[in-house]
Motif scaffolding. Structure first.
Motif, PDB file in Angstrom:
ATOM      1  N   MET A 150      29.674  16.989   6.119  1.00 54.84           N
ATOM      2  CA  MET A 150      29.899  15.663   5.869  1.00 54.84           C
ATOM      3  C   MET A 150      31.284  15.407   5.582  1.00 54.84           C
ATOM      4  O   MET A 150      31.533  15.551   4.123  1.00 54.84           O
ATOM      5  CB  MET A 150      29.006  15.042   4.902  1.00 54.84           C
ATOM      6  CG  MET A 150      29.032  13.451   4.931  1.00 54.84           C
ATOM      7  SD  MET A 150      27.496  13.020   4.109  1.00 54.84           S
ATOM      8  CE  MET A 150      28.312  12.103   2.777  1.00 54.84           C
ATOM      9  N   ALA A 155      32.773  14.056   1.771  1.00 52.72           N
ATOM     10  CA  ALA A 155      31.853  14.050   0.664  1.00 52.72           C
ATOM     11  C   ALA A 155      32.294  14.563  -0.616  1.00 52.72           C
ATOM     12  O   ALA A 155      32.230  13.913  -1.748  1.00 52.72           O
ATOM     13  CB  ALA A 155      30.581  14.754   1.216  1.00 52.72           C
ATOM     14  N   ILE A 189      21.156  10.266   2.261  1.00 52.31           N
ATOM     15  CA  ILE A 189      22.181  10.988   3.069  1.00 52.31           C
ATOM     16  C   ILE A 189      21.636  11.907   3.618  1.00 52.31           C
ATOM     17  O   ILE A 189      21.873  12.110   4.692  1.00 52.31           O
ATOM     18  CB  ILE A 189      23.498  11.029   2.222  1.00 52.31           C
ATOM     19  CG1 ILE A 189      23.980   9.571   1.870  1.00 52.31           C
ATOM     20  CG2 ILE A 189      24.426  11.767   3.081  1.00 52.31           C
ATOM     21  CD1 ILE A 189      25.474   9.793   0.966  1.00 52.31           C
ATOM     22  N   VAL A 190      21.205  12.880   2.691  1.00 52.75           N
ATOM     23  CA  VAL A 190      20.436  14.142   3.046  1.00 52.75           C
ATOM     24  C   VAL A 190      19.560  13.995   4.080  1.00 52.75           C
ATOM     25  O   VAL A 190      19.455  14.761   5.189  1.00 52.75           O
ATOM     26  CB  VAL A 190      20.110  15.160   1.890  1.00 52.75           C
ATOM     27  CG1 VAL A 190      19.311  16.436   2.543  1.00 52.75           C
ATOM     28  CG2 VAL A 190      21.321  15.304   1.155  1.00 52.75           C
ATOM     29  N   GLU A 250      18.858  11.334   6.180  1.00 49.17           N
ATOM     30  CA  GLU A 250      19.295  10.996   7.354  1.00 49.17           C
ATOM     31  C   GLU A 250      19.946  11.998   8.005  1.00 49.17           C
ATOM     32  O   GLU A 250      19.957  12.163   9.397  1.00 49.17           O
ATOM     33  CB  GLU A 250      20.512   9.554   7.066  1.00 49.17           C
ATOM     34  CG  GLU A 250      21.052   8.948   8.239  1.00 49.17           C
ATOM     35  CD  GLU A 250      21.998   9.632   8.895  1.00 49.17           C
ATOM     36  OE1 GLU A 250      22.067   9.557  10.169  1.00 49.17           O
ATOM     37  OE2 GLU A 250      23.039  10.170   8.393  1.00 49.17           O
ATOM     38  N   ARG A 251      20.679  12.885   7.509  1.00 51.34           N
ATOM     39  CA  ARG A 251      21.654  13.862   8.229  1.00 51.34           C
ATOM     40  C   ARG A 251      20.463  15.024   8.728  1.00 51.34           C
ATOM     41  O   ARG A 251      20.651  15.703   9.917  1.00 51.34           O
ATOM     42  CB  ARG A 251      22.547  14.557   7.170  1.00 51.34           C
ATOM     43  CG  ARG A 251      23.810  13.727   6.719  1.00 51.34           C
ATOM     44  CD  ARG A 251      24.634  13.628   8.052  1.00 51.34           C
ATOM     45  NE  ARG A 251      25.660  12.569   7.604  1.00 51.34           N
ATOM     46  CZ  ARG A 251      27.055  12.822   7.954  1.00 51.34           C
ATOM     47  NH1 ARG A 251      27.489  13.938   8.796  1.00 51.34           N
ATOM     48  NH2 ARG A 251      27.772  11.967   7.817  1.00 51.34           N
ATOM     49  N   MET A 252      19.407  14.994   7.803  1.00 51.49           N
ATOM     50  CA  MET A 252      18.456  16.347   8.560  1.00 51.49           C
ATOM     51  C   MET A 252      17.700  15.838   9.626  1.00 51.49           C
ATOM     52  O   MET A 252      17.336  16.694  10.536  1.00 51.49           O
ATOM     53  CB  MET A 252      17.452  16.674   7.207  1.00 51.49           C
ATOM     54  CG  MET A 252      18.211  17.543   6.065  1.00 51.49           C
ATOM     55  SD  MET A 252      19.014  18.746   6.265  1.00 51.49           S
ATOM     56  CE  MET A 252      17.455  19.866   6.671  1.00 51.49           C
ATOM     57  N   CYS A 253      17.666  14.465   9.782  1.00 51.82           N
ATOM     58  CA  CYS A 253      17.005  13.981  10.802  1.00 51.82           C
ATOM     59  C   CYS A 253      17.778  14.246  12.306  1.00 51.82           C
ATOM     60  O   CYS A 253      17.188  13.879  13.368  1.00 51.82           O
ATOM     61  CB  CYS A 253      16.698  12.492  10.529  1.00 51.82           C
ATOM     62  SG  CYS A 253      15.273  12.335   9.259  1.00 51.82           S
ATOM     63  N   ARG A 254      18.998  14.448  12.002  1.00 52.08           N
ATOM     64  CA  ARG A 254      19.543  14.722  13.394  1.00 52.08           C
ATOM     65  C   ARG A 254      19.384  15.976  13.932  1.00 52.08           C
ATOM     66  O   ARG A 254      19.889  16.024  15.145  1.00 52.08           O
ATOM     67  CB  ARG A 254      21.251  14.641  13.010  1.00 52.08           C
ATOM     68  CG  ARG A 254      21.455  13.310  12.433  1.00 52.08           C
ATOM     69  CD  ARG A 254      23.051  13.085  12.076  1.00 52.08           C
ATOM     70  NE  ARG A 254      23.404  11.980  11.420  1.00 52.08           N
ATOM     71  CZ  ARG A 254      24.642  11.708  11.146  1.00 52.08           C
ATOM     72  NH1 ARG A 254      25.704  12.780  11.373  1.00 52.08           N
ATOM     73  NH2 ARG A 254      25.073  10.476  10.435  1.00 52.08           N
ATOM     74  N   ARG A 255      18.941  16.932  13.561  1.00 55.20           N
ATOM     75  CA  ARG A 255      18.511  18.102  14.243  1.00 55.20           C
ATOM     76  C   ARG A 255      17.067  18.375  13.892  1.00 55.20           C
ATOM     77  O   ARG A 255      16.500  18.232  12.934  1.00 55.20           O
ATOM     78  CB  ARG A 255      19.384  19.356  13.594  1.00 55.20           C
ATOM     79  CG  ARG A 255      20.933  19.093  13.845  1.00 55.20           C
ATOM     80  CD  ARG A 255      21.701  20.136  13.324  1.00 55.20           C
ATOM     81  NE  ARG A 255      23.187  19.915  13.028  1.00 55.20           N
ATOM     82  CZ  ARG A 255      24.066  20.008  14.107  1.00 55.20           C
ATOM     83  NH1 ARG A 255      23.706  20.758  15.300  1.00 55.20           N
ATOM     84  NH2 ARG A 255      25.478  19.678  13.837  1.00 55.20           N
ATOM     85  N   TRP A 302      18.566  23.719  12.342  1.00 57.05           N
ATOM     86  CA  TRP A 302      18.709  23.522  11.100  1.00 57.05           C
ATOM     87  C   TRP A 302      18.939  25.029  10.552  1.00 57.05           C
ATOM     88  O   TRP A 302      19.811  25.556   9.931  1.00 57.05           O
ATOM     89  CB  TRP A 302      18.119  22.768   9.993  1.00 57.05           C
ATOM     90  CG  TRP A 302      18.900  21.285  10.047  1.00 57.05           C
ATOM     91  CD1 TRP A 302      18.129  20.188  10.497  1.00 57.05           C
ATOM     92  CD2 TRP A 302      20.123  20.826   9.741  1.00 57.05           C
ATOM     93  NE1 TRP A 302      19.033  19.135  10.347  1.00 57.05           N
ATOM     94  CE2 TRP A 302      20.098  19.560   9.978  1.00 57.05           C
ATOM     95  CE3 TRP A 302      21.116  21.572   9.430  1.00 57.05           C
ATOM     96  CZ2 TRP A 302      21.370  18.776   9.528  1.00 57.05           C
ATOM     97  CZ3 TRP A 302      22.288  21.012   8.949  1.00 57.05           C
ATOM     98  CH2 TRP A 302      22.389  19.679   8.987  1.00 57.05           C
TER      99      TRP A 302
END
Length: 131
Positions: free
Chosen positions: A1, A4, A26-27, A29-34, A39
């Motif tokens: 990110m 950050a 934030i974490v 939201e980011r984790m949902c991207r993959r 991951w």
């Protein structure tokens, strides 16, 4: 990110703690991207320890735990055949790696534990009668 490290909300442990809700958002939201597999591959590539969060069924089916002897089948005197965790260490000159006592039934040792803690017989009777 990107950026950050320069974000004042997260610059120090104290600031991250103060803003933990935002950091988790934030974490998440980011984790949902993959996917989990993506991951794991990415984290493994950077030598970051990681693992999948699973339910009991997934834990029991985990090949590594089976290969490592993490579980042990035992015959319980009243409950029958059951799966339990094995003793986690093995010693060359002691029986630490063998099953000695079956897992207790609910409340099986309550009186003994309370006595060791210093409760009188009357107090134990009162405590166990209310449970």
């Amino acid at each position: 990110m990107p950026g950050a490290a320069d974000d004042e909300r997260f610059a120090t442990l104290a600031r991250r703690t103060d803003n933990i809700g935002e950091l988790y958002e934030i974490v998440i939201e980011r984790m949902c991207r993959r996917t989990t597999a993506e991951w794991r591959e990415r984290l493994d590539a950077f030598d970051v320890p990681n693992g999948v969060v699973t339910g009991l069924e997934g834990l029991l089916a985990e090949p590594y735990l089976g290969e490592a002897g993490f579980f042990q089948r035992v015959e319980h005197p009243t409950e029958g055949n059951m799966l339990t965790m094995a003793v986690p260490v093995a010693f060359s000159a002691s029986p630490g790696d063998s099953f000695r006592l079956p897992p207790p039934r609910l409340g099986e040792h309550t009186r003994e534990v309370l006595a060791e803690l210093g409760f009188s017989a009357a107090e134990i009777d009162e405590i166990t009668a209310s449970g």
